[in-house]
Design an enzyme around this catalytic site. Structure first.
Site, short mmCIF file in Angstrom:
data_model
loop_
_atom_site.label_atom_id
_atom_site.label_comp_id
_atom_site.label_asym_id
_atom_site.label_seq_id
_atom_site.Cartn_x
_atom_site.Cartn_y
_atom_site.Cartn_z
N ASP A 238 -105.78 73.80 -31.30
CA ASP A 238 -106.69 73.41 -32.37
C ASP A 238 -107.53 74.62 -32.75
O ASP A 238 -108.37 75.08 -31.96
CB ASP A 238 -107.57 72.25 -31.87
CG ASP A 238 -108.62 71.81 -32.88
OD1 ASP A 238 -108.70 72.40 -33.97
OD2 ASP A 238 -109.38 70.87 -32.55
N VAL A 239 -107.30 75.17 -33.94
CA VAL A 239 -108.02 76.37 -34.39
C VAL A 239 -108.84 76.03 -35.62
O VAL A 239 -108.31 75.59 -36.64
CB VAL A 239 -107.04 77.54 -34.66
CG1 VAL A 239 -106.57 78.15 -33.36
CG2 VAL A 239 -105.84 77.11 -35.50
N GLU A 240 -110.15 76.23 -35.51
CA GLU A 240 -111.09 75.93 -36.58
C GLU A 240 -112.27 76.89 -36.50
O GLU A 240 -112.49 77.51 -35.46
CB GLU A 240 -111.63 74.50 -36.44
CG GLU A 240 -110.59 73.41 -36.30
CD GLU A 240 -111.23 72.06 -36.02
OE1 GLU A 240 -112.18 71.68 -36.74
OE2 GLU A 240 -110.80 71.38 -35.07
N TRP A 241 -113.03 76.96 -37.59
CA TRP A 241 -114.35 77.57 -37.54
C TRP A 241 -115.34 76.48 -37.19
O TRP A 241 -115.39 75.45 -37.84
CB TRP A 241 -114.73 78.20 -38.88
CG TRP A 241 -113.92 79.38 -39.32
CD1 TRP A 241 -113.44 79.60 -40.57
CD2 TRP A 241 -113.55 80.53 -38.56
NE1 TRP A 241 -112.78 80.80 -40.64
CE2 TRP A 241 -112.84 81.40 -39.41
CE3 TRP A 241 -113.75 80.91 -37.23
CZ2 TRP A 241 -112.32 82.61 -38.98
CZ3 TRP A 241 -113.23 82.12 -36.79
CH2 TRP A 241 -112.53 82.97 -37.66
#
Length: 359
Positions: A238-241
């Site tokens: 899970d890649v997010e800012w």
């Protein structure tokens, strides 16, 4: 006697000059290879394609369509899967050129054996959509209800989940938060992992990526806590800012891609499955457009169809709501759908075909 002395002096001077020169070179801030390196994993030559072409209800747009004024924003909440990032021991602020220090070994929990390996499990009977939504969106002809296989993702924020009720209401699969960073384990992971399986859902685990820890130690932490079980869905990164995170670093696009590749390569070697990439619109725009074409994607798009939010990106899962309602949980739950029909779901979830072969 004097000549040998002169020769000795000259030789010593040359050696001293050589040492000084070498020290000077080492002192320069030359571009050095990254510490985050890994052996390459053999990848398929062709990009991943969506499972059922016939199921794509709307054609991809050539550019991002403007969002309607009355439509909810794609990022109304700061996080997608994780709801909230809770890293127990945040790393100190460091410049992008430096790697955060590795936490002391005392902070690492012992390995957890949650279940023994089981024979490959085919997907059970598909339970059809029965969820309600606190903030329903009219997707028109592109409605996720036109797709057959729905599921959920959960973390500790859903509390004690009644998995049997979730299954009866339409959850055929569940992605369960396992870890984030390099030292945090979701306290409900063990219970959710076991109970989802007992209720007959296909289960998988996801990791919330923390940009102030090295990719290698995060992969090791995930592997340490998530069992390798035949029949489980592929792991998810899970890649997010995350604006609420204790880590304020936003690495460059190049560094983001490098860190992701290191993490995914380690997981693929261990689990024998290509990881799935979950992301949200702003992070995708900044880092992932045109990248990782041979990886399956899980896309958050809660106001418009993914083809409008992520033009030309093939996808495997679509998170279409963050406000789902079910008798199995108190409060709201994320709703997701698989990009395929029942036959393709059974084939893919049973491990008989890759998503690239599902057309």
């Amino acid at each position: 006697m004097r000549i040998p002395g002169v020769i000795s002096f000259l030789v010593a001077s040359l050696c001293l000059a050589g040492c000084t020169s070498t020290a000077g070179v080492d002192a320069l801030d030359l571009q050095k290879p990254s510490n985050e390196t890994t052996s390459s994993v053999i990848r398929p030559p062709a990009p991943i394609t969506a499972a059922p072409k016939a199921m794509a209800r709307s054609a991809p747009s050539d550019e991002m369509a403007p969002m309607a004024d009355d439509a909810p924003a794609e990022n109304t909440r700061p996080f997608g899967l994780a709801e909230e990032e809770t890293v127990a021991f945040p790393a100190p602020e460091l410049p992008d050129s430096a790697e955060p220090p590795v936490e002391p070994a005392a902070l690492v929990s012992p390995p957890r054996l949650l279940s023994r390996a089981a024979p490959p499990m085919l997907a059970g009977p598909v339970t059809h959509y029965g969820f309600r939504d606190a903030k329903p969106i009219n997707f028109g002809k592109a409605s996720p209800r036109h797709l057959a296989v729905h599921g959920v993702d959960v973390s500790r924020w859903q509390g004690n989940v009644n998995w049997d009720k979730l299954r009866a209401q339409g959850a055929n699969f569940a992605y369960i938060k396992a870890t984030d960073g390099g030292d945090h384990l979701d306290p409900m992971f063990t219970r959710n992992w076991r109970n989802a399986d007992a209720a007959g859902l296909k289960r998988g685990a996801y990791h919330f990526f923390y940009w102030c820890r090295t990719a290698g130690e995060q992969a090791d932490w995930f592997i340490r806590n998530v069992p390798k079980v035949d029949g489980a869905l592929p792991p998810v990164i899970d890649v997010e800012w995350n604006g609420e995170s204790s880590c304020k670093r936003r690495p460059s696009r190049e560094k983001v891609l490098e860190k992701m590749q290191v993490f995914m390569d380690k997981l693929e070697r261990h689990y024998g499955q290509r990881p799935i990439i979950y992301t949200a619109p702003d992070f995708y725009r900044d880092n992932l457009r045109g990248e990782f074409l041979d990886y399956p994607f899980w896309l958050r798009a809660v106001a418009r169809h993914p083809s409008k939010v992520y033009p030309d990106r093939k996808w495997l899962f679509w998170q279409y709501s963050g406000s789902g309602l079910s008798h199995g949980v108190t409060g709201r739950i994320d709703l997701n759908v698989f990009h395929g029909d029942e036959r393709q779901w059974r084939a893919w979830a049973g491990g008989r075909i890759s998503i690239a072969d599902a057309d």
